[in-house]
Each structure stands twice: as C-alpha cells, then as structure tokens.
Design a protein around this motif. Sequence first.
Motif, PDB file in Angstrom:
ATOM      1  N   GLN A 174      -5.736  -0.477  -2.938  1.00 24.42           N
ATOM      2  CA  GLN A 174      -4.588  -0.292  -2.046  1.00 24.42           C
ATOM      3  C   GLN A 174      -4.556   1.124  -1.462  1.00 24.42           C
ATOM      4  OE1 GLN A 174      -1.227  -1.462  -4.500  1.00 24.42           O
ATOM      5  NE2 GLN A 174      -1.245  -3.537  -3.641  1.00 24.42           N
ATOM      6  N   LEU A 206      -4.916   2.165   2.515  1.00 23.46           N
ATOM      7  CA  LEU A 206      -3.945   2.986   3.236  1.00 23.46           C
ATOM      8  C   LEU A 206      -4.638   4.183   3.881  1.00 23.46           C
ATOM      9  CD1 LEU A 206      -0.992   3.559   3.988  1.00 23.46           C
ATOM     10  CD2 LEU A 206      -0.748   4.782   1.816  1.00 23.46           C
ATOM     11  N   ASP A 240       0.836  -1.206   0.000  1.00 22.41           N
ATOM     12  CA  ASP A 240       0.000   0.000   0.000  1.00 22.41           C
ATOM     13  C   ASP A 240       0.871   1.255   0.000  1.00 22.41           C
ATOM     14  OD1 ASP A 240      -2.057  -1.770   0.129  1.00 22.41           O
ATOM     15  OD2 ASP A 240      -2.528  -1.419   2.249  1.00 22.41           O
TER      16      ASP A 240
END
Length: 297
Positions: A37, A41, A7
């Motif tokens: 991803q 995050l 990430d």
Amino acid sequence: MDLNLRDIRAFIAVAQTGSFTRAAARLHLSQPALTVQIRRLEETVGVRLFDRNSRNVALTATGRELLPLLQKSLHDMEHVLIDARALGDGSSGTVRIACLPTFAASVLPELIQQVKVTVPCAGFHVRDAVAGVVETLVRNEEVDIGLTGGELSDAEVDVLYAGADHLVAVLPAGHALARRKRVSLTDLASVPLVLTAQGTSVRAVVDSAFSSGGCTPEIACEPTYMMTAVAMVRAGLGVTILPASAREVRAEPELRVRPIDHDAFVRPIALIKKRGRTLPPVTQTFVAMLLERLAPG
C-alpha cells in the motif's frame, strides 16, 4: 492512478507509529500488504514518502509536508462516507415538500414533530403555495413531493395518494344562515360571498359547483389567502367557503361553520412526486407517516 483511502490510512499509520510492524498491527494487515500500500501511494504521488532501513522509518521532507494534507483529506472523506450512509439509510436528509396552505397550517407541523422523533437529524424545506404552484415545483424538481388540490392531469407526476376535502360555509354567528344546520347552493347564491381568488383549488371547486347548479354567486371580495377571507367574514363582508380541514375554520370562536348540502363542494387532493424519480429514504419515511394520517378512519 487515483488516491486510495486504504493507502492514505496506511501512510498515516506508519507516519504516526514510526514503524511498519506497529502500523500493520493497528490496521490488522500483514506487513507485506502494508508495504504494498505504501509503495502504491508513493507511485501515485510520484515521490518517496519514507526513508527506511532495517532499524527505523522516517518521513521524507515531502512526506512531512503531505502528512497534514492527507490527514485532512482522510478526515473529510470519512465524514463524506458517514453522511452518505446516513442519507442512504434514511437516518439523515432533507424532506423537500410543497403543499397547500391548508395542509401547511394544520397537519404538517404535527407531522414534522412525529418524523423528528423517528429521524432526529431530518431537515425540512417547506413551500406552501396554491395548487398550480405546488405542481410546478414538483415538475421542476424544486421539491420532491407535493400535496396539491383540484383535478390533476399531469403526465409528468405520479400520484402517491388521492383523497378529498369537503368544503364548508364559514359565516358570522349572527348571520341568518347560522341558524341552519346545513346550507344549500341556493342559500349561498343569495348572500354576498368572500371567495378565494381565481387560480386556487378551492375557487375552482366553488366555481364549478355554482356553474353546474345554474347559479351565479354574488362575490363581495376575492382574497388570495384563507386567513384574509376569514378576516373579511369576521368584518361582516360576506360568507366564505373553505375546506373543513382548514385551521382558520376552527380558530374563530365568533364564526360558525355549516356543511354545504351539495355533493359538488368537494376538493380533490393528491400527494404527488415527479415521475421516474426515486424519493430519498427520509422522504419515504415522511410519506409513510403522512399516508397514515391521510388514511380514512
């Protein structure tokens, strides 16, 4: 939820390219996978990192502040992984060894050079000490392996190699016993001796040999180190008894070395490690090369 390296890489790629499409191509991902991803995050850090619409992508203020921090974290973690892989495959690491001074001054320097050819990044932590200290260092895990001398009966260590080191008499060239090809226990009992101190593996063998032969040696001096014993012999204070492998024995042209005609003058030696402990790969390489050196013939 913990930060994920994938990430972080995705975040940095989007920040550097300014485009999900270009970032996905750089990372060999589909654009939907890259989007997942980035969202993951953002959920982990609890804040939006990009302002995006159909035409452009821009870091938020928080994203701009996080970018250098996450770049450094990624750099550090990638190097941790590189170092960990090097330790795991034996291409790096430190050999921690405790050994008898005899070995440290004779075989060890050449062996280290040999290992460095195979493993250039190998490091070495060497402790040269008397046998009892070598065993303690291994038992306490201050070193991974130890080359020790004397009888060994320690349930906390494994023996990787067991061998023997013959002892010899070292005396001045002009000494009466120097005219003989071999010397006997009786010969040694009749002259002043310079014996290494109590607690050394050589002294234990010498004391046992004299005791089993019913002789009492005349002890002139009891130094701790072999080099000191050789210096005392050179000064005419007596005859010393040392391992034939000792470099000190071969480095004195004015002294003579004579075999001792008695089977008891043999020092057991052993390569040991702590029982139940796995040796690092670089140490396994070192041990394999050492065993080649120690093997008879």
